[in-house]
Design a protein around this motif. Sequence first.
Motif, mmCIF file in Angstrom:
data_model
loop_
_atom_site.group_PDB
_atom_site.id
_atom_site.type_symbol
_atom_site.label_atom_id
_atom_site.label_comp_id
_atom_site.label_asym_id
_atom_site.label_seq_id
_atom_site.Cartn_x
_atom_site.Cartn_y
_atom_site.Cartn_z
ATOM 1 N N ALA A 170 -4.925 -5.166 14.264
ATOM 2 C CA ALA A 170 -5.113 -4.582 12.938
ATOM 3 C C ALA A 170 -5.933 -5.519 12.074
ATOM 4 O O ALA A 170 -5.837 -6.746 12.189
ATOM 5 C CB ALA A 170 -3.756 -4.321 12.284
ATOM 6 N N LEU A 171 -6.734 -4.932 11.190
ATOM 7 C CA LEU A 171 -7.548 -5.722 10.279
ATOM 8 C C LEU A 171 -6.990 -5.562 8.870
ATOM 9 O O LEU A 171 -6.937 -4.449 8.333
ATOM 10 C CB LEU A 171 -9.005 -5.267 10.327
ATOM 11 C CG LEU A 171 -10.035 -6.267 9.798
ATOM 12 C CD1 LEU A 171 -10.058 -7.511 10.700
ATOM 13 C CD2 LEU A 171 -11.419 -5.625 9.763
ATOM 14 N N LEU A 172 -6.544 -6.673 8.292
ATOM 15 C CA LEU A 172 -5.970 -6.692 6.949
ATOM 16 C C LEU A 172 -6.978 -7.329 5.992
ATOM 17 O O LEU A 172 -7.334 -8.496 6.147
ATOM 18 C CB LEU A 172 -4.655 -7.482 6.942
ATOM 19 C CG LEU A 172 -3.966 -7.646 5.587
ATOM 20 C CD1 LEU A 172 -3.488 -6.296 5.058
ATOM 21 C CD2 LEU A 172 -2.779 -8.617 5.712
ATOM 22 N N ARG A 173 -7.429 -6.577 5.020
ATOM 23 C CA ARG A 173 -8.387 -7.077 4.029
ATOM 24 C C ARG A 173 -7.614 -7.522 2.798
ATOM 25 O O ARG A 173 -6.778 -6.770 2.277
ATOM 26 C CB ARG A 173 -9.398 -5.996 3.677
ATOM 27 C CG ARG A 173 -10.481 -6.439 2.691
ATOM 28 C CD ARG A 173 -11.519 -5.334 2.515
ATOM 29 N NE ARG A 173 -12.470 -5.610 1.460
ATOM 30 C CZ ARG A 173 -13.558 -6.350 1.602
ATOM 31 N NH1 ARG A 173 -13.815 -6.893 2.785
ATOM 32 N NH2 ARG A 173 -14.382 -6.534 0.584
ATOM 33 N N VAL A 174 -7.906 -8.723 2.309
ATOM 34 C CA VAL A 174 -7.148 -9.324 1.212
ATOM 35 C C VAL A 174 -8.109 -9.774 0.120
ATOM 36 O O VAL A 174 -9.128 -10.411 0.395
ATOM 37 C CB VAL A 174 -6.326 -10.534 1.703
ATOM 38 C CG1 VAL A 174 -5.521 -11.136 0.556
ATOM 39 C CG2 VAL A 174 -5.402 -10.122 2.844
ATOM 40 N N ALA A 175 -7.767 -9.436 -1.119
ATOM 41 C CA ALA A 175 -8.507 -9.926 -2.278
ATOM 42 C C ALA A 175 -7.524 -10.638 -3.200
ATOM 43 O O ALA A 175 -6.654 -10.004 -3.804
ATOM 44 C CB ALA A 175 -9.187 -8.774 -3.018
ATOM 45 N N THR A 176 -7.632 -11.955 -3.275
ATOM 46 C CA THR A 176 -6.816 -12.755 -4.179
ATOM 47 C C THR A 176 -7.479 -14.121 -4.321
ATOM 48 O O THR A 176 -8.232 -14.546 -3.434
ATOM 49 C CB THR A 176 -5.375 -12.914 -3.673
ATOM 50 O OG1 THR A 176 -4.585 -13.546 -4.687
ATOM 51 C CG2 THR A 176 -5.308 -13.741 -2.398
ATOM 52 N N ASP A 177 -7.193 -14.793 -5.445
ATOM 53 C CA ASP A 177 -7.685 -16.166 -5.574
ATOM 54 C C ASP A 177 -6.544 -17.168 -5.525
ATOM 55 O O ASP A 177 -6.682 -18.314 -5.957
ATOM 56 C CB ASP A 177 -8.515 -16.342 -6.852
ATOM 57 C CG ASP A 177 -7.746 -16.011 -8.114
ATOM 58 O OD1 ASP A 177 -6.548 -15.656 -8.021
ATOM 59 O OD2 ASP A 177 -8.340 -16.097 -9.209
#
Length: 537
Positions: A167-174
């Motif tokens: 599975a490919l998990l895309r994450v946006a966070t700093d």
Amino acid sequence: MLGVAAVLLAFLSAHHAPTAHRDTTAPRLLDFRATNGSRPFAGDGPLLTTLSPAGETGRTTARIAFTLTERARVVLRVEQTQRRRTIVASQAADLGPGRHAFAWTPAADAPPRTYLLVLTAVDTAGNRRIYGALTPYTQRYLPAPVVRVLGVDASFDSQSYAPGDAALLRVATDAASFTLRIYRAPGLKPSPAPFELAGAPVTAGQQIEWASHADAPASIRLPIGDWPSGLYFAELDASDGRVGYAPFVVRPTALGAASRVAVVLPTDTWQAYNFYDADGDGWGDTWYAGRSDLRVTLTRPFANLGVPPRINRYEIPYLVWMARAKLTADVLSEQDLDEIGSGRDLAALYDLIVFPGHTEYVTTHEYDVVEQYRDAGGNLIFLSANNFFRRVVERNGILTRTRPWRDLGRPEAALLGAQYRANDEGQHQAPFVVRDTTATPWLWKGLGLDPGSLFGQVVGGYGIEIDATTPASPPGTVVLAEIPDVLGPGLTAQMTYYETASGAKVFDAGALDFVGSALTFPVNHLLLNLWNHLAVP
């Protein structure tokens, strides 16, 4: 005569004297520039800036700079949008012409989302000009900046996976780092908070260093273990206290091998109601925000920390009920149903298919397959209302809304037994009144209910959206229970059941929030009776 001439001259002079100039031009705000006092995040520009008030990257305050063309009072409103706008902060200043700036520092616990900025300039003559999208039709308004408060936004590239998949998990966070765990939902009790997912961990916590991705999203590849079919989610706990969830379905390696019952979660409808604002215009990317754009992206993170809309009110109670009753089933996404060739193929795999939640939007193939499945003798349970209402088209991960099925000559009552009748968004709730127990004595066994008995009082009754029979309902459709006139005169919710000559048995609950009472008596026992009777050919 001289006196008359003098009077006339005075009259003419008075009526031809030059008049004072009246200001009718509203002040303007030019050259907006939004910044965050630190580095931009991916997608930022003059009209979008990203903050993370709980983070450690310095993105704590939005500075909104502009040039004012004349003296005016300028008011800034910070608003959050859903279907309507709600003011969360405001400030005002009397300013002269020139370059100015407002600053907004959200609280450390401000909900992650985009915030619409609305700026109003009023000059001394009362002329007014407004900047900012007051509705989702953003092109109709003078533009103003948007502030994005970043959380831990995460989503998978597919609605479901089989054991052994990557599975490919895309994450946006700093956040500098976060702990990643995979859980199976929901365990033996629902989550106490609406924007939280609960379950049993199936992986150990994995520490993910993320500082190198502080300015743009990135992806993580995760192996899917040899886990039982069910609803799962990734929980991402950031080092600064932020948290995000990303749900997904694990389907079985071989459909129907472990269970002859399938539970289909409304994964497409979840996205239709998802108000996540991916394009950063201040409004959710859904037609429920009021947009004319009838498309949604199926791989967006979910708003509200990643929790699908109303899952803790509808689908989770049913999955908890199954766990407590020690019942097993294949759990499927709507994409999985779309991959099955025909209804006969589906009938070869399953004796019963349960739609526990609000499955409002379905593709042509999904509708065809389920209808063919029923025609082949397959049993169906619908535990909400307003199911199979509107046709959608899925192409390249984009879901597009089209017309209601009844307008396309395929009224959903012909499949479900009843169909969507009305909606008052929950203003009126009432219990069901039992109407018929003779046609389905097995359903009422052990419940202590007779015709005229009420049930549902413990949860305050049912409603929100309701189904009712129509002339398209199959012959022999029985109204098991009703909520008379719940949404107004003649707007009665009906719980229905019918059987076909091919042996199919179909139950429709008739009220949107019926499934939310799955853990209360007598509904928990009614559901068990329903399962036991329909889970066999």
